[in-house]
Design a protein around this motif. Structure first.
Motif, mmCIF file in Angstrom:
data_model
loop_
_atom_site.group_PDB
_atom_site.id
_atom_site.type_symbol
_atom_site.label_atom_id
_atom_site.label_comp_id
_atom_site.label_asym_id
_atom_site.label_seq_id
_atom_site.Cartn_x
_atom_site.Cartn_y
_atom_site.Cartn_z
ATOM 1 N N UNK A 8 24.944 -16.191 26.792
ATOM 2 C CA UNK A 8 25.573 -16.552 25.458
ATOM 3 C C UNK A 8 24.508 -16.304 24.166
ATOM 4 N N UNK A 11 24.023 -12.945 23.465
ATOM 5 C CA UNK A 11 25.074 -12.227 22.761
ATOM 6 C C UNK A 11 24.959 -12.773 21.222
ATOM 7 N N UNK A 12 24.462 -13.908 21.030
ATOM 8 C CA UNK A 12 24.135 -14.391 19.563
ATOM 9 C C UNK A 12 23.077 -13.624 18.881
ATOM 10 N N UNK A 14 21.804 -10.579 19.799
ATOM 11 C CA UNK A 14 22.716 -9.232 19.580
ATOM 12 C C UNK A 14 23.382 -8.932 18.328
ATOM 13 N N UNK A 15 24.393 -10.157 18.047
ATOM 14 C CA UNK A 15 25.039 -10.206 16.940
ATOM 15 C C UNK A 15 24.411 -10.525 15.589
ATOM 16 N N UNK A 18 22.201 -7.039 14.987
ATOM 17 C CA UNK A 18 22.876 -6.008 14.425
ATOM 18 C C UNK A 18 23.299 -6.239 13.148
ATOM 19 N N UNK A 19 23.806 -7.341 12.894
ATOM 20 C CA UNK A 19 24.352 -7.597 11.563
ATOM 21 C C UNK A 19 23.184 -7.722 10.358
ATOM 22 N N UNK A 92 32.297 -19.482 16.159
ATOM 23 C CA UNK A 92 32.000 -18.636 17.317
ATOM 24 C C UNK A 92 31.492 -19.517 18.322
ATOM 25 N N UNK A 93 32.248 -19.259 19.551
ATOM 26 C CA UNK A 93 32.099 -20.099 20.664
ATOM 27 C C UNK A 93 30.434 -19.935 21.130
ATOM 28 N N UNK A 94 29.498 -20.825 20.566
ATOM 29 C CA UNK A 94 28.295 -20.691 21.125
ATOM 30 C C UNK A 94 27.482 -22.046 20.651
ATOM 31 N N UNK A 95 26.609 -22.616 21.387
ATOM 32 C CA UNK A 95 25.992 -23.947 20.794
ATOM 33 C C UNK A 95 25.141 -23.767 19.453
#
Lengths: 256, 288
Positions: A8, A11-12, A14-15, A18-19, A92-95
């Motif tokens: 996860x 993924x965070x 990476x997001x 990119x942004x 967003x489903x991450x801690x």
């Protein structure tokens, strides 16, 4: 409760990368372009055969590192600046730990890495090209002092941690508010130290803490006193870690 | 199931928005959450989605508490807020970056919704019109297939064909595992898709019922046509020269609940309508 999952977290990151990468790259490039102009002016005005660039490059490097480092750290968690974006970010489903660590990593180490690489590629290229066309100029670009670098990088991380905390705390003008609070705190601590010194002016201390009578002067160099060394490391590392933890806690309590 | 227990929340110390609010939302239903401006509909949505923390009480989804903002909780919900903003990236990039966080996300479903809403998949999100952004967000939210889908004024900004599409899609998605909560002022836009209604006012849940129960126990309409005795009228209001009423369904008439009228009746006197509703319901149960 602290929750962390590597997948996860990836993924965070990476997001967030990119942004935000476009604005980070553009700003670094603009800064490097300005720095390039200064560098070229220096080359034009220099005397042939004299080493001119080495120290200047490092000065430019540190100026850029500190200014841009502070700017980007203060712009961390950009989604929190605007309610409409913050909703998307917070649900967003991450801690919270994963979200915090992502910006912590990107704005401190990530920026340092990216900036250093870009800075040296550009500068080496400029000097290399310049030397090709002007063999009389002998440019040396590496005068690396690890002690200076280490100490300045430590200051960079402290500033970075402070402005990361500011970004997690203030929604509007985080740089300005953080700077204001920091200056006020430093002034406040300075006043306390001055008042303390005023009351202690008739005392001096030695290594073993024995009072030296009859003097009004601190007789030993401050850097040799063990407690001062401890204090130095406490300030340098302790503050940084405190700011990082406080930043996480601020992000945790964020409500929209 | 969403369980809200003794929830308390206030923006200012002196004025509590929710005081001891307790309510439940069961799977397999589309809930219409109604309330006046400032009654706390959006705040309740934020509390359920973990954007705000309860000051007392708790909110649980399938026994997971909202207050930790944990991934296990957040992965169960998707909120479509009234106002939204996106990063300046393409829809494709957005899907690549955001969809992996939602385990049940279905790309084929998302593609279908985009086609239904006539939004091009390769567009840059920030360059879309407000309505198109809303459609994109709806498509993404629906395709995430979360256990709970919260929608705050979902039909705002949608054109008429898109509203029709939205209702059609939403109705097709209802299953016995998912909960849809729609908060809106546009009651007419959603009255034919919701099956439960919850009305909040002044920090409390004033009325909550299933539409089937409502239509069995209450009648709505022009009293000249309904012929309800004055003593059986719970609420009436003058509309275009005639009285429209909410009354006891004493003749077992089949009228479709007029949600605006019901809303006004609850706001006017929630105790009266609740007492009447519960009495009639219990009488029916006895008869059965």
């Amino acid at each position: 409760m602290l929750q962390f999952n590597f997948k996860r977290f990836g993924l965070v990151i990476q997001k967030d990368f990119t942004e935000n990468i476009r604005i980070v790259l553009n700003t670094i490039l603009i800064f490097l372009f300005v720095e390039l102009i200064f560098l070229l002016l220096e080359i034009i005005n220099s005397t042939p055969g004299i080493i001119i660039l080495s120290k200047s490059m490092w000065i430019y490097y540190y100026i850029g590192l500190f200014i841009l480092g502070v700017v980007f750290a203060g712009f961390s968690f950009p989604a929190l600046r605007k309610t409409e974006k913050a909703v998307n970010y917070l649900i967003l489903p991450s801690s919270i730990l994963e979200k915090y660590l992502s910006f912590w990593l990107l704005s401190s180490f990530g920026f340092l890495f990216l900036y250093t690489i870009m800075f040296f590629i550009l500068n080496y290229a400029v000097v290399y090209i310049f030397n090709l066309f002007n063999p009389d100029y002998i440019q040396s670009y590496l005068y690396f002092d690890p002690d200076i670098y280490f100490n300045l990088i430590l200051i960079y991380f402290n500033l970075n941690a402070l402005y990361l905390l500011g970004a997690a705390t203030y929604r509007k003008v985080p740089h300005f508010k953080t700077t204001l609070i920091a200056i006020s705190s430093i002034l406040g601590i300075g006043i306390i130290i001055l008042i303390s010194l005023y009351f202690l002016k008739n005392y001096a201390f030695s290594y073993n803490g024995n009072k030296i009578s009859g003097g009004g002067t601190i007789v030993l160099p401050a850097e040799n006193i063990f407690p001062v060394i401890i204090l130095k490391y406490l300030v340098m590392y302790g503050l940084m870690i405190t700011f990082w933890i406080a930043g996480y806690l601020k992000l945790k309590e964020k409500e929209i | 199931m969403i369980e809200i227990k003794n929830l308390e929340f206030a923006y200012t110390k002196n004025k509590k928005l929710f005081e001891n609010l307790t309510m439940k939302f069961n799977p397999g239903s589309i809930y219409g959450l109604l309330g006046k401006n400032g009654s706390g509909k959006t705040t309740l949505m934020k509390l359920i989605s973990g954007l705000r923390y309860p000051q007392a009480g708790s909110i649980l989804i399938d026994s997971v508490d909202s207050s930790g903002r944990l991934p296990a909780y957040l992965s169960k919900i998707f909120l479509i807020p009234e106002e939204f903003d996106f990063p300046s990236i393409s829809i494709d990039s957005y899907i690549r970056l955001y969809s992996p966080f939602y385990q049940n996300f279905q790309d084929t479903q998302f593609e279908y919704y985009l086609t239904e809403f006539e939004v091009a998949r390769h567009s840059i999100i920030t360059k879309l019109s407000l309505g198109q952004k809303k459609k994109f967000l709806l498509a993404f939210g629906l395709a995430c297939n979360t256990a709970v889908l919260l929608m705050d004024e979902p039909t705002n900004g949608l054109d008429i064909p898109s509203k029709v599409q939205f209702r059609k899609i939403l109705a097709s998605l209802v299953d016995d595992k998912r909960i849809f909560i729609i908060s809106t002022h546009q009651v007419k836009d959603i009255e034919d898709i919701i099956d439960n209604i919850s009305i909040i006012n002044q920090g409390k849940l004033r009325f909550s019922a299933n539409l089937k129960d409502i239509s069995e126990t209450l009648v709505f309409g022009d009293n000249e046509e309904l012929g309800i005795d004055e003593s059986d009228i719970i609420y009436k209001e003058l509309q275009l020269g005639t009285y429209r009423i909410v009354g006891k369904n004493v003749f077992s008439q089949n009228t479709y609940p007029d949600l605006e009228l019901l809303f006004n009746a609850v706001i006017n006197d929630s105790e009266k309508i609740n007492n009447t509703f519960n009495n009639i319901k219990s009488d029916n149960y006895v008869t059965i």
